[in-house]
Scaffold this active site. Structure first.
Site, mmCIF file in Angstrom:
data_model
loop_
_atom_site.group_PDB
_atom_site.id
_atom_site.type_symbol
_atom_site.label_atom_id
_atom_site.label_comp_id
_atom_site.label_asym_id
_atom_site.label_seq_id
_atom_site.Cartn_x
_atom_site.Cartn_y
_atom_site.Cartn_z
ATOM 1 N N GLU A 167 -1.803 33.959 -6.618
ATOM 2 C CA GLU A 167 -1.272 33.939 -7.985
ATOM 3 C C GLU A 167 -1.938 32.848 -8.831
ATOM 4 O OE1 GLU A 167 2.983 33.733 -7.407
ATOM 5 O OE2 GLU A 167 3.100 35.863 -6.979
ATOM 6 N N GLU A 243 2.270 41.919 -2.938
ATOM 7 C CA GLU A 243 3.675 41.583 -2.717
ATOM 8 C C GLU A 243 4.517 42.599 -3.485
ATOM 9 O OE1 GLU A 243 4.583 37.539 -3.702
ATOM 10 O OE2 GLU A 243 3.034 36.701 -2.381
#
Length: 656
Positions: A167, A243
């Site tokens: 991220e 995810e």
């Protein structure tokens, strides 16, 4: 390469626009996140077997820098950090692995997995191509990467791809940093494909990835907008949800937000039903626990609605929000290893999707809830001994440092726990004083001459603590707790712990109005800084001949018998705030604000005869007892068994 006596064939994951291939055969990648470091070692096989039975073809897991190098130059890969044994079980069960050795993991984990001691390096810029930071990463990788090389698929092992960063587009735009990480791992022998994970927004895809790495996205479902952005950024590779969020982490003081099985199945089907290959990894497949003090925090807003258990409201988008100790996160397999209805509902959906695409389902034919995990209840455990914190400073503090200004945890070379700041005030007048702490990170209990005066918390509009200095003077003590370092976004940049600013008084008239002549008083100096990490080995040194005193922090100790090896849950609903230790192991924090009111005690820790120690900041339960239940209490604010309100806790106070 040998795994369990068998020679394993070398192979390589091929990532093409038309799909994934292993050994030149189409590969259906359906993964699930399981964190070895959040589960006691004896529980690894059960969770991995449940993953195999579910039909997963791969496991995704992080390694965590601040566990493997807790102090600079001191490395640990033993006991519960022996991820090689975890990988051995994956290989035995023919589960491929997406391995995430990234310096940063997010994961609602303290400082996103970065070690606290990075803060002590002047000028170091975390998660950038800064030479000083990359030097620290290299030293860590020199210990870590050689351990995973034998487990790469190119050596016959289960690891088919390696994560470079997590991220990153939500943090920074230093694309050179991403290249350096990949080049460093390649230099050290990693020769399987690299991937990155990111948000789906265009700027996150641009800033958080590189075209040569497979770009994965993290989200609740794969929307049309996300698909368009992914295909525009990386048209030569298939889409994958790195995810797929099937649950949500608990925030202390918020509500535990769950998703129903039906909701998650709908999102799964929506995401997978595209006219091109889509792959997925469930986050989390199996929950776990942030044992000790390892929970992280956010600078953001509570996701669980109004925070009505606190004597304040927190509606700012830029306030400090700590996570709870449990990482059950409403996963498909609970914190204690029990499959949920969500597990079985998604298992059916996976089977249908695999067969639709022409793949053979590799899970079992079990579709009903299995027998529950064995647990036990032990009620009315009496804690018969107590040890006052202040009277035990010589035993519990690992060091005492004198300074002009209060010093941070990092300066004191202390990762977690508490610091007690102590100074002496002399009487000069009868003015009413209002205590002001600049830069409180994160939670402070204030005492005058050993008497509790009140509590402050970071980023909260607490009522002020006011008092007069008595004729004989006052010993001012401020006990500060580190509630968890920020693990995501810009808030990571400046989150030292303790008192990061200064302490001063505002001078008031007796009616509480500002004294215009003396209102802004000079700040206080000449402090003693007591380092109180409160590890299990520190707590073991408590002297119980110095018992608890009313209204002061203390350790309470008791013994109980149980069935060895069987899980249980210590219920802290009648206690206020503190830390629990079982047989010399730190389970973690409890806090009356919920939603988590019990702490999971893995059977691995339970013996026939046991010791429980509770470090309580305020007052013990009536009768100094604790109960162990056979089921957890993670939704206490929602199910009517409301978290106990703060009887006797003063968020600000006036003492004459």
């Amino acid at each position: 390469m040998y795994f369990n006596g068998k020679i394993m064939k070398k192979y390589l994951l091929r990532i093409e626009k038309e799909g994934l291939f292993l050994d030149d055969k189409p590969f259906y990648l359906i993964a699930g996140e399981i964190h070895y470091f959040r589960i006691r070692k004896s529980g690894w096989r059960r969770r991995l077997q449940l993953a195999k039975d579910f039909g997963l073809t791969a496991i995704q897991t992080y390694s965590v820098w601040n566990l493997h190098e807790p102090e600079e130059g001191q490395f640990r890969f033993d006991d519960n950090l022996d991820f090689c044994e975890f990988l051995d079980i994956c290989a035995e069960l023919d589960l491929k692995v997406l391995f995430r050795p990234t310096p940063y993991i997010c994961g609602e984990w303290d400082f996103g997995g970065l070690p606290y001691w990075l803060r002590n390096k002047r000028g170091l810029s975390i998660r950038t191509s800064d030479e000083q930071f990359m030097g620290c990463v290299r030293r860590y990788f020199e210990q870590l990467i050689p351990k995973i090389i034998p487990y790469l698929s190119t050596n016959g092992g289960p690891i088919i791809s390696v994560n470079v960063e997590d991220e990153y587009g939500s943090f920074c735009n230093d694309n050179e940093y991403l290249r350096l990480l990949g080049d460093m791992m390649t230099e050290m022998g990693v020769d399987v494909p690299f991937y990155t994970t990111s948000g789906f927004e265009k700027f996150k895809l641009r800033d958080g990835n590189r075209p040569e790495y497979w770009t994965l996205v993290d989200m609740h479902k794969l929307t049309d907008t996300a698909v368009a952005n992914i295909l525009e950024y990386q048209p030569d590779k298939p889409a994958m949800m790195g995810e797929f969020w099937v649950g949500r982490a608990q925030q202390s003081g918020g509500h535990f937000i769950r998703q129903t099985p039906e909701e998650v199945v709908e999102k799964f089907k929506y995401s997978m039903n595209k006219p091109f290959p889509v792959y997925m990894s469930y986050y989390m497949f199996a929950g776990g626990s942030d044992f000790g003090f390892m929970n992280g925090a956010l600078i953001g807003k509570y996701k669980g609605g109004k925070v009505d258990e606190f004597p304040w409201e927190q509606n700012s988008y830029y306030a400090y929000v700590p996570f709870a100790q449990s990482y059950d996160v409403d996963a498909m397999v609970t914190e204690y290893g029990e499959p949920t209805p969500k597990y079985y509902a998604l298992k059916r959906a996976v089977k249908e999707d695999m067969e639709r695409r022409g793949f053979e389902f590799g899970g079992t034919d079990e579709w009903e809830l299995s027998a529950p995990v064995r647990t036990q209840s032990i009620q009315n455990v009496k804690l018969t001994k107590s040890a006052d914190l202040f009277d035990n400073l010589d035993n519990l503090a690992v060091k005492c440092t004198r300074s002009g200004e209060p010093q941070t945890f990092e300066y004191l070379e202390q990762a977690y726990g508490y610091v007690l700041y102590s100074t002496k005030l002399t009487h000069a007048d009868d003015y009413l004083r209002e205590l002001f702490i600049d830069g409180l990170h994160d939670y402070a209990l204030v005492y005058g001459n050993g008497e509790y005066l009140g509590t402050y918390m970071r980023d909260r509009d607490c009522p002020p603590i006011r008092f007069k200095i008595p004729k004989e003077g006052m010993k001012l003590d401020i006990l500060v707790e580190n509630l968890g370092r920020v693990n995501y976004g810009h808030g990571m940049l400046h989150d030292e712990k303790g008192i990061v600013g200064y302490v001063k008084f505002n001078i008031l008239n007796d009616d509480g109005t500002p004294n215009k002549e003396h209102y802004n008083f000079a700040h206080l100096a000449n402090w003693l800084n007591y380092s109180l990490p409160m590890k299990a080995e520190n707590v073991a040194k408590a002297d119980y001949t110095l018992p608890a005193k009313k209204g002061r922090p203390a350790i309470y100790k008791g013994e109980f018998d149980a069935e060895a090896g069987v899980d249980t849950f210590i219920n802290m609903k009648d206690w206020k705030k503190g830390v629990v230790y079982i047989n010399g192991f730190c389970l973690g924090r409890y806090w009356y604000v919920g939603p988590q009111l019990s702490l999971y005690v893995p059977g691995e820790l339970v013996r026939e005869h046991n010791t429980v120690e509770i470090f309580e900041l305020y007052e013990p339960s009536d009768g100094m007892v604790a109960d162990f239940d056979d089921r957890p209490s993670l939704d206490a604010r929602d199910n009517g068994a409301s978290a106990k309100k703060a009887k006797g806790i003063k968020y600000g106070a006036q003492v004459g």
